[in-house]
Design a protein around this motif. Sequence first.
Motif, PDB file in Angstrom:
ATOM      1  N   SER A   2      55.330 -22.571 -80.637  1.00 36.85           N
ATOM      2  CA  SER A   2      54.240 -21.620 -80.833  1.00 36.85           C
ATOM      3  C   SER A   2      53.066 -21.992 -79.935  1.00 36.85           C
ATOM      4  N   GLU A   3      52.196 -21.030 -79.747  1.00 41.86           N
ATOM      5  CA  GLU A   3      51.027 -21.254 -78.903  1.00 41.86           C
ATOM      6  C   GLU A   3      50.126 -22.338 -79.492  1.00 41.86           C
ATOM      7  N   PRO A  29      47.851 -25.474 -73.300  1.00 45.02           N
ATOM      8  CA  PRO A  29      47.231 -24.689 -74.361  1.00 45.02           C
ATOM      9  C   PRO A  29      46.411 -23.525 -73.816  1.00 45.02           C
ATOM     10  N   ARG A  30      46.166 -22.566 -74.698  1.00 49.22           N
ATOM     11  CA  ARG A  30      45.177 -21.535 -74.383  1.00 49.22           C
ATOM     12  C   ARG A  30      43.817 -22.189 -74.636  1.00 49.22           C
TER      13      ARG A  30
END
Length: 116
Positions: A2-3, A29-30
Amino acid sequence: MSEVVIYHNPACGTSRKTLALLRERGVEPRVVEYLKAGWTQAQLKSLAARAGLPLRAFLRQRGTSAEALGLTGTGVTEDQLAAAMVREPILVERPVVDGPRGVAVCRPPEKALDLI
């Protein structure tokens, strides 16, 4: 996977170290520069709930106006804290990492490893 999201302050050494550690582990990561993007009350409350902590655990006191604003006292509600953090994003401790295994204020940076 997952993000992974890091709520990041590039001026903070711990935040920079956490971002570098994630990248060393192959996680891109964002990156949300929260001082620019800001917060919403719902977002802050959701992150605290996912961390299993009161919002007070996300309050940065050092180098902020938290004490002068009366936010360090015992009678301050979660709504009051959230409203202050929305008005002054610097009041949120950094970095906050939101990963597949939960949310944490990553001090020390190695806490982020438990979330990925």
